[in-house]
Design an enzyme around this catalytic site. Structure first.
Site, short mmCIF file in Angstrom:
data_model
loop_
_atom_site.label_atom_id
_atom_site.label_comp_id
_atom_site.label_asym_id
_atom_site.label_seq_id
_atom_site.Cartn_x
_atom_site.Cartn_y
_atom_site.Cartn_z
N GLU A 61 1.42 -6.48 -4.99
CA GLU A 61 0.66 -6.22 -3.75
C GLU A 61 1.39 -5.25 -2.83
OE1 GLU A 61 -2.60 -6.44 -3.52
OE2 GLU A 61 -2.47 -8.59 -3.86
N HIS A 62 0.63 -4.32 -2.29
CA HIS A 62 1.16 -3.24 -1.45
C HIS A 62 2.17 -2.40 -2.23
CE1 HIS A 62 -0.92 -4.10 2.30
NE2 HIS A 62 -0.88 -5.36 1.92
N LEU A 75 -11.70 -8.32 -1.61
CA LEU A 75 -12.14 -8.24 -3.01
C LEU A 75 -12.69 -6.85 -3.34
CD1 LEU A 75 -13.86 -11.75 -3.47
CD2 LEU A 75 -11.49 -11.10 -3.93
N SER A 76 -12.38 -5.90 -2.50
CA SER A 76 -12.70 -4.48 -2.74
C SER A 76 -14.18 -4.16 -2.72
CB SER A 76 -12.09 -4.01 -4.06
OG SER A 76 -10.73 -4.00 -3.97
N SER A 84 -15.50 -2.22 -0.67
CA SER A 84 -15.66 -0.78 -0.40
C SER A 84 -15.40 0.05 -1.65
CB SER A 84 -14.80 -0.33 0.79
OG SER A 84 -13.46 -0.66 0.58
N GLU A 106 -11.68 6.97 0.80
CA GLU A 106 -11.00 6.02 1.71
C GLU A 106 -10.03 6.75 2.63
OE1 GLU A 106 -11.14 2.76 2.31
OE2 GLU A 106 -12.62 2.28 0.75
N ASP A 119 -7.62 -0.30 -6.16
CA ASP A 119 -8.94 -0.93 -6.11
C ASP A 119 -9.97 -0.11 -6.87
OD1 ASP A 119 -7.53 -2.49 -4.41
OD2 ASP A 119 -8.58 -1.90 -2.60
N TYR A 142 -2.65 -1.98 8.07
CA TYR A 142 -2.41 -1.41 6.74
C TYR A 142 -1.74 -0.04 6.88
CZ TYR A 142 -3.36 -0.03 1.92
OH TYR A 142 -3.22 0.38 0.61
C1 GLA Z 1 -5.98 -2.73 -0.32
C2 GLA Z 1 -5.88 -1.26 -0.71
C3 GLA Z 1 -5.15 -1.10 -2.05
C4 GLA Z 1 -3.82 -1.85 -2.05
C5 GLA Z 1 -4.00 -3.28 -1.54
C6 GLA Z 1 -2.68 -3.98 -1.36
O1 GLA Z 1 -6.79 -3.42 -1.22
O2 GLA Z 1 -7.16 -0.68 -0.82
O3 GLA Z 1 -4.97 0.27 -2.31
O4 GLA Z 1 -2.85 -1.16 -1.33
O5 GLA Z 1 -4.69 -3.32 -0.30
O6 GLA Z 1 -2.05 -4.15 -2.57
#
Ligand code: GLA
Length: 391
Positions: free
Chosen positions: A33-34, A124-125, A127, A159, A171, A221
């Site tokens: 993550e990140h 959960l993405s 976008s 994005e 994502d 973010y």
């Molecule tokens: C969001 C961003 C991704 C990623 C995650 C964290 O989902 O869109 O690109 O950085 O956060 O892992």
């Protein structure tokens, strides 16, 4: 809502049946993550929830957007480029259309109806799902043959430039390239990837939506993005690397004094240790060692909580419960954080019990209920076969 109901809605709005139906999933990230915008490895997979697009070409030179999730509709005349208008949902597909027309591809007017069953803004993405969905649909409708990797890169650009969030590639890549029952091990620097069978036997992957709205998520973010850049800059005084994730733990230990800032030090520590955990998680999954995989999930959460500081009371409460529940072997927040969802590996035959107990625990501590559901690992974006929905 099933496809019949969606088709009815399309017909009532546009006076005809749709020529095509496309579907793009959302994703969960198992670990890493990140990491994507720090050039390391991540392990997402596509899920069975997602976004549908029902679409037909029109001769009115109009891009007509409507959604079953939001009341706002929009019509745009065909143009050479488009810009973001306010914060409305249609900016995401519009941004993708903008990417495509900017490449010089010609399109016609389109009647579009979107529907999604992903919780919005829950990590959960949703976008990435609508962006890649729109790009894939246009690619099919106008014979553009845009490969999945390219769609993902275009979505990222939307994005970053159109919407204004410095997010990485994970994502969009996951929802474009997902593969049923497989996790994707993606190198976010080279975009090399490998499918790893996600065989979890007696366990299921549970998604727990904290139902905490991710307010300020975008600005926080972008703040983390900048902090990582600053930590890297400090380390680069003595180490010749391009990304934070090019640094291993030992090298970091030897050079972390260069950072000389407590916050930046914590951010770098999360990124570098998390990237290392992804490697360990890959080995564990390949060796069918779910217990180790689960421990790495817990460790990942701890690091996101303490060092990256992107969790929060709600997500921590979920993971705290999971740690005490005997038949849960791993859990962590997934996605950007600041609210949104957590994932957990739970014994299949205990799922009902797990759901009701976590519901009660969470409600008592937080004051409202989470949503708990079992998730399947699905394929990436695609077109629904006509014979499956034509009467
Ligand atoms: C969001 C961003 C991704 C990623 C995650 C964290 O989902 O869109 O690109 O950085 O956060 O892992």
């Amino acid at each position: 809502m099933n496809t019949d109901a969606m088709i009815k809605e399309f017909s009532s709005q546009f006076g005809k049946t749709p020529d095509h139906i496309f579907f793009c999933p959302g994703r969960v990230n198992l670990i890493g993550e990140h990491i994507d915008y720090n050039g390391g490895k991540v392990m997402p997979c596509a899920i069975s929830l997602g976004t549908w697009l029902l679409v037909s070409k029109n001769n009115n030179k109009l891009l007509r957007f409507s959604s079953l999730n939001f009341p706002e509709k929009a019509d745009f005349h065909l143009q050479d480029s488009y810009s973001k208008t306010g914060k409305d949902w249609f900016n995401y597909p519009l941004g993708m259309i903008n990417e495509i027309v900017q490449e010089g591809d010609h399109i016609s007017g389109l009647d579009m109806l979107f529907y999604g069953n992903l919780p919005i803004g829950a990590g959960l993405s949703s976008s990435a799902s609508i962006e890649v969905l729109t790009g894939f649909a246009l690619s099919k409708l106008f014979g553009l043959n845009i490969p999945g990797k390219e769609l993902a890169l275009m979505g990222k650009k939307v994005e970053n430039k159109f919407i204004g969030v410095n997010s990485g590639i994970m994502d969009q890549f996951a929802v474009a390239m997902g593969n049923k029952n497989n996790a994707i091990l993606l190198d976010c620097d080279t975009l090399d990837y490998e499918y790893i069978p996600f065989e979890i036997g007696d366990y299921i992957l549970a998604i727990i939506n904290s139902n905490k709205q991710r307010t300020l998520a975008d600005s926080k973010y972008n703040e983390r993005f900048t902090e990582c850049g600053n930590a890297l800059k400090a380390l680069k005084k003595e180490i010749d690397v391009t990304h934070l994730c090019d640094i291993d733990l030992k090298t970091f230990e030897d050079h972390r004094h260069l950072i000389n800032d407590l916050v930046l030090d914590k951010r770098a520590l999360h990124v570098i240790s998390e990237n290392f955990r992804v490697g360990e998680a890959k080995d564990a999954l390949k060796a069918n060692d779910l217990a180790t995989f689960g421990k790495l999930m817990f460790a990942s959460h701890q690091s996101l909580k303490d060092w990256y500081e992107v969790s929060g009371k709600e997500l921590d409460t979920i993971v705290e419960f999971c740690k005490t529940y005997e038949d849960c072997i791993g859990a962590r927040m997934t996605g950007a954080g600041f609210g949104g969802c957590a994932i957990a590996l739970v014994k299949k035959n205990k799922f009902e019990d797990f759901s009701s107990k976590i519901n009660a625990y969470y409600e008592e501590k937080i004051g409202y209920k989470p949503d708990v559901f079992a998730s399947e690992i699905g394929d990436g974006v695609g077109e629904l076969k006509k014979e499956l929905y034509d009467q």
